[in-house]
Design an enzyme around this catalytic site. Structure first.
Site, short mmCIF file in Angstrom:
data_model
loop_
_atom_site.label_atom_id
_atom_site.label_comp_id
_atom_site.label_asym_id
_atom_site.label_seq_id
_atom_site.Cartn_x
_atom_site.Cartn_y
_atom_site.Cartn_z
N GLU A 1 -17.66 8.61 87.16
CA GLU A 1 -19.11 8.48 87.10
C GLU A 1 -19.71 7.46 88.07
OE1 GLU A 1 -21.33 10.24 85.01
OE2 GLU A 1 -19.57 11.50 84.76
N SER B 1 -11.32 20.38 19.17
CA SER B 1 -10.68 19.34 18.36
C SER B 1 -10.53 18.02 19.09
CB SER B 1 -9.31 19.82 17.89
OG SER B 1 -9.44 20.92 17.02
#
Length: 804
Positions: A91, A470
Site C-alpha cells: 500500500e 411427581s
C-alpha cells in the site's frame, strides 16, 4: 526567430507566474478555509472502534460474538513485522519516509486521471487512508482529496508512524465482515496473527485494494495473483529474502471460511445474554460498543450438559425405531459430486450429526458421501437399532442387513468417528433441556435448551412451561413437614374419589402402578412416588396455605392450580424454576435467584454491571445482631459485605427433605442414578405426566442442583409407553452429573442440632426398642418424636386423621 523565442519565453514565464499564483491561492484556501473545518487529529488518540459483543464463560472462554463487524483490535507490539511490512509493501512503500503525503504517489494519481479521464488508485498513503477511514467519506471528489491530504499532514504532526500504522491495521476492511488484521487472520485462517505465514500475511495485505474481487474465498486465482504481487514488492523492498519469497510464492492457497473461534458451545445462553444487552443498551450500542459479558457458565459443565442431552435424545429416538431417510436423490445421481453436494445443502449438521447421501450398500456396511466429498463407511452393527417405526409404541422387525435399512440415494444422518467410520443415527423429534445451578448462590453453571440451537432457537430450559408431574411432590411434602408431619407419619394409600367443581366433576386419581399399599409412611410414599398419599397430604394441609408456602420456592401462586391436582404436579413450570426450587433443599433452606451474567465490561475493560448473587450460608450473615450498636474499632469481616440469601424454609425442613430425596435415589424411583454415579450424596425425584407427555428428573448435591426434561414441543404428544422420568430424563441427568461432578468430593450438609434420630417400628411409625427385629432409624425434629409403641397394643396407630 528571435522574436518567436521571446514570445515563447514570456509565455512560459506567464504560465509559471499564473501557476505560482494559482498554487498560492490553493494553499491559502486550504489553510485558511479548509483546514479550520477539519476534525482535530488529536481525536485519534482516543479511538473507540466498533467492536462486536462478546459472550464468555466464567473462565473467559468464548461462547459467541454478535455484530456486523468482526474486529479484534491489537496493539502495534502485537502485530508481527511480516504482517505490517506486507501492508507497507502493498500500500505505501515510502510510509516511513514521507510526511503523510507522498508527491510520487500524487504524480502517479494525476497521470492516471489525465490518461483515463477518471479517478483511480495511486495517490493515497497509509496516513491518508487513516484520515479517510476515521473522518471522511469515500466519495471521489477533489474537495474530499484535498481534505484527506491536509488531515494526513496534520496527523503526522500528532502521531508517530507506529501509532498511525496501528490505527490503519485495526480499521481497514478486509472482506467477509473482517475489520482489521486480527479479525482477518481468524476469518481466513482460523489462527492468531503471530501464527500467520509470510504467504498468508501477503494474502491478507492484498485485500484492501478490492476486498471482494480479490477475496481468496470467492476468486482464488485473482487472489493468488495479488498475493504474488505483494510478495514481489516485499522482496523488492528487502523485507524478505529470495528463499523466503520463493517458498511463499509456491505455497498453496489455504484460506477457508472460519466461523467465530467458539470455545464453549452455549448458544441458548448466548441468546439470553444478547437479549439482555439489547434491552439494556439498545441494539446498535450493544452490537458495536465492544461489551464483554462474563457469564456464570463453567465450560466443562456446559460441555457435559450438551453431551448428556444429545445422547439422551438420540437414545430415545433409537428406542422408537427408524422413521426413514430425510430425503432422497435418484440413484443414478449417486456418483455425481455436484448433485450430492447440492442435496446436502438442504440438510445442515445438527447436534453433531452430519447429513450424508448413501452411495453404496453392501452385505456388512453401507457407504455415504459427506459434505465436502468425504465418503465414510457405516458398519451394519450401528444400524441394528433401525427397526421401522410404525407408531410411538410399535416397531417393525429387526433388520438383518444394511439393505433392510438404507438404499442408494437415501439422505441419512451419521455420527462420524475418529477411526474414519460413522455410526448410523437419526435426528430425534423429541426435545429436552438441562439446566444446572449452584445452590449456594444461584449462578447458572450449565444450560442447554434443546438438541440444537440452529434447528430450533426455542430455549426450553427457561421458556417451556411444562407439567412437572411427581417431580413437584417434594414441595408438597416440605409444606407437610411445616404443618407438623414427620417422615414417619402414616397416610393411607388407598383408592379415593373426589367431587370437585374445579376439576369438572368426579376425579379418580390412581398410582402409576395401579396398585395400592394401605397405610404408608411419608418417607416411603415419596420414595415410591405414591400419588394418592400426596393428594391426601395436600387435602389435609389445605390448598390455600400450600399455595402461600410454595411462594417461598419462587413459584407464583397465581400460576398454580387451586385444586388437589397440584399434588401431582398439574401446574406448569420451567426446568430452571424446578432446579432453583430444589436448590432450596440443597443449600439448607435458602432461596437463591438464578442468573447467568457475572459481569459486563465495556471496550476499555471497565466493569459497567456486576451480577448480584446473595449466598446461602449462615456464615454470610452479618455477625452483629439486629439493633446492636456497631463497634467502630472493630474491622469489618469480609463476610460482612457478602449479601445473604433469604431463608425460605427452616434448616430442619430442608435437611429432612434432602434425606428423603436421597432415599429416592438410593432405593426408589431415582435409583437408576446410582448406576451412573457411585455417590451417596445424590438426592432427587422423577416426574412423569399423564400419557408420558413430560419426563423429568430433578436432583442435587450440596454443590449442584440440576433439572432434566424430555418431551415433545407439542405438549399433547406422548413420548410413548414406559417413557417415564426414570427412563427418559434420569439418564440425561445422571450422565450430566457424572461429568459435572467429576473431581468433586462427596459431602453432605451438617445435620441441624434440633434433629434427633430414633428407632421406629416401620409398620406403625412409633418409637421402638433395639430388640424389635424390624426396627429402622428415622429422624425427627425435637418435640415431634412419636410416642413409644406399647408392647401390648401393636397395630398401626398414630396416622393422620385415622388414615383419612
Amino acid at each position: 526567430m528571435r522574436r518567436l523565442l521571446r514570445i515563447l519565453l514570456y509565455g512560459v514565464l506567464g504560465l509559471g507566474a499564473a501557476g505560482a499564483i494559482a498554487g498560492g491561492l490553493a494553499l491559502a484556501y486550504a489553510f485558511f478555509v479548509l483546514a479550520p473545518k477539519l476534525p482535530e487529529p488529536e481525536r485519534l488518540r482516543d479511538v473507540h472502534y466498533q467492536e462486536p459483543l462478546r459472550v464468555l464463560s466464567s473462565e473467559g472462554a468464548l461462547i459467541a460474538k454478535y455484530g456486523q463487524k468482526r474486529r479484534s483490535p491489537v496493539d502495534y507490539e502485537q502485530i508481527p513485522p511480516r504482517v505490517s511490512l506486507a501492508f507497507i509493501a502493498a500500500e505505501d512503500d515510502r510510509f516511513f519516509e514521507h510526511p503523510g503525503v507522498d508527491y510520487q504517489g500524487i504524480l502517479r494519481a494525476v497521470a492516471y486521471v489525465i490518461r483515463e479521464q477518471e479517478f483511480g488508485p495511486g495517490g493515497s498513503t497509509i496516513t491518508m487512508q487513516v484520515a479517510r477511514n476515521f473522518f471522511l467519506s469515500r466519495e471521489q471528489t477533489l474537495l474530499r482529496k484535498a481534505n484527506e491530504m491536509l488531515l494526513a499532514l496534520q496527523i503526522e504532526q500528532v502521531l508517530s508512524k507506529e501509532e498511525i500504522l496501528e490505527l490503519y491495521l485495526n480499521k481497514i476492511y478486509l472482506g467477509n465482515r473482517a475489520y482489521g488484521v486480527a479479525a482477518a487472520a481468524q476469518v481466513y485462517y482460523g489462527k492468531p496473527l503471530d501464527q500467520l505465514t509470510v504467504a498468508e500475511a501477503a494474502m491478507i495485505a492484498g485485500l484492501p485494494k478490492a476486498p471482494s474481487a480479490l477475496n481468496p474465498l470467492r476468486n482464488p486465482e485473482q487472489a493468488r495473483a495479488r498475493r504474488e504481487y505483494v510478495l514481489d514488492r516485499m522482496r523488492a523492498e528487502g523485507f524478505i529474502s529470495a528463499e523466503r519469497h520463493r517458498e511463499a510464492v509456491q505455497s498453496p492457497l489455504t484460506a477457508q471460511r472460519h466461523a467465530v473461534d467458539r470455545q464453549v458451545e452455549a448458544p441458548y445462553v448466548a441468546e439470553m445474554v444478547r437479549r439482555r444487552l439489547v434491552e439494556r443498551y439498545g441494539r446498535e450500542q450493544a452490537y458495536t460498543g465492544g461489551y464483554t459479558v462474563y457469564t456464570t457458565l463453567q465450560g466443562e459443565r456446559q460441555r457435559a450438559a450438551n453431551r448428556a442431552l444429545r445422547a439422551g435424545l438420540r437414545a430415545y429416538a433409537r428406542r422408537h425405531g427408524y422413521r426413514g431417510p430425510e430425503g432422497r436423490i435418484p440413484a443414478e445421481q449417486a456418483d455425481d459430486p455436484q448433485a450430492l453436494d447440492a442435496a446436502l445443502r438442504e440438510h445442515p449438521p445438527y447436534g453433531g450429526l452430519e447429513a450424508a447421501v448413501v452411495v453404496a450398500v453392501g452385505e456388512a456396511a453401507a457407504w455415504a458421501w459427506l459434505r465436502g466429498g468425504k465418503v465414510v463407511e457405516i458398519p451394519f452393527e450401528t444400524m441394528a437399532w433401525a427397526r421401522e417405526r410404525r407408531s410411538v409404541n410399535r416397531r417393525g422387525p429387526a433388520p438383518e442387513e444394511p439393505g433392510d435399512v438404507v438404499a442408494v440415494g437415501d439422505i441419512v444422518r451419521v455420527a462420524p468417528r475418529e477411526d474414519g467410520l460413522a455410526d448410523f443415527e437419526a435426528l430425534p423429534e423429541a426435545e429436552g433441556a438441562v439446566v444446572a445451578l449452584s445452590p449456594e448462590d444461584g449462578r447458572i453453571r450449565a444450560l442447554s435448551g434443546g438438541f440444537d440451537f440452529q434447528r430450533s432457537p426455542f430455549n426450553r430450559a427457561v421458556q417451556a412451561r411444562r407439567q412437572p408431574g411427581s417431580a413437584f411432590k417434594p414441595y408438597i411434602y416440605s409444606a407437610a413437614l411445616a404443618r407438623g408431619y414427620t417422615p414417619a407419619t402414616l397416610i393411607n394409600d388407598a383408592p379415593v374419589v373426589f367431587q370437585d367443581s374445579a376439576l369438572e366433576g368426579y376425579w379418580r386419581p390412581d398410582n402409576y402402578t395401579g396398585r395400592f399399599h394401605g397405610p404408608t409412611r411419608m418417607r416411603q410414599a415419596l420414595i415410591h412416588s405414591r400419588n394418592l398419599v400426596s393428594i391426601r397430604i395436600l387435602r389435609d394441609i389445605g390448598i390455600r396455605p400450600t399455595l402461600g408456602y410454595l411462594e417461598r420456592f419462587g413459584f407464583e401462586p397465581g400460576r398454580l392450580p387451586k385444586n388437589l391436582s397440584l399434588a401431582l404436579g398439574s401446574n406448569s413450570v420451567t426446568p430452571l424454576q424446578m432446579a432453583a426450587g430444589y436448590a432450596v433443599f440443597a443449600n439448607g433452606g435458602y432461596r437463591v435467584v438464578p442468573d447467568v451474567i457475572e459481569r459486563i465490561e465495556d471496550a476499555e475493560g471497565r466493569v459497567v454491571f456486576e451480577g448480584r448473587f446473595p449466598r446461602a450460608c449462615e456464615a454470610c450473615r452479618p455477625q452483629r445482631l439486629l439493633g446492636e450498636a456497631a463497634d467502630p474499632r472493630r474491622r469489618l469481616d469480609p463476610l460482612d459485605t457478602v449479601p445473604s440469601a433469604e431463608r425460605a424454609i427452616p434448616a430442619e425442613n430442608a435437611w429432612l427433605m434432602t434425606d428423603m430425596l436421597r432415599d429416592v435415589v438410593a432405593r426408589g424411583t431415582g435409583r437408576g442414578a446410582r448406576r451412573w454415579l457411585e455417590r451417596d450424596d445424590l438426592a432427587g425425584k422423577t416426574g412423569t405426566t399423564n400419557d408420558q407427555r413430560d419426563a423429568w428428573f430433578v436432583g442435587f448435591t450440596p454443590d449442584l442442583a440440576a433439572a432434566a426434561w424430555v418431551g415433545y414441543d407439542d405438549s399433547q404428544r406422548s413420548l410413548g409407553a414406559r417413557e417415564t422420568g426414570a427412563a427418559a430424563a434420569l439418564p440425561v441427568w445422571a450422565r450430566f452429573m457424572a461429568g459435572a461432578l467429576e473431581g468433586v468430593e462427596e459431602r453432605t450438609l451438617p445435620r441441624p442440632d434440633d434433629l434427633v434420630t430414633v428407632r421406629i417400628d416401620p409398620e406403625t411409625g412409633k418409637v421402638t426398642g433395639s430388640d424389635h427385629p424390624d426396627a429402622i432409624f428415622e429422624t425427627f425434629r425435637e418435640g415431634q418424636v412419636p410416642p413409644r409403641q406399647s408392647t401390648s397394643g401393636g397395630g398401626r396407630q398414630g396416622a393422620r386423621e385415622e388414615l383419612f
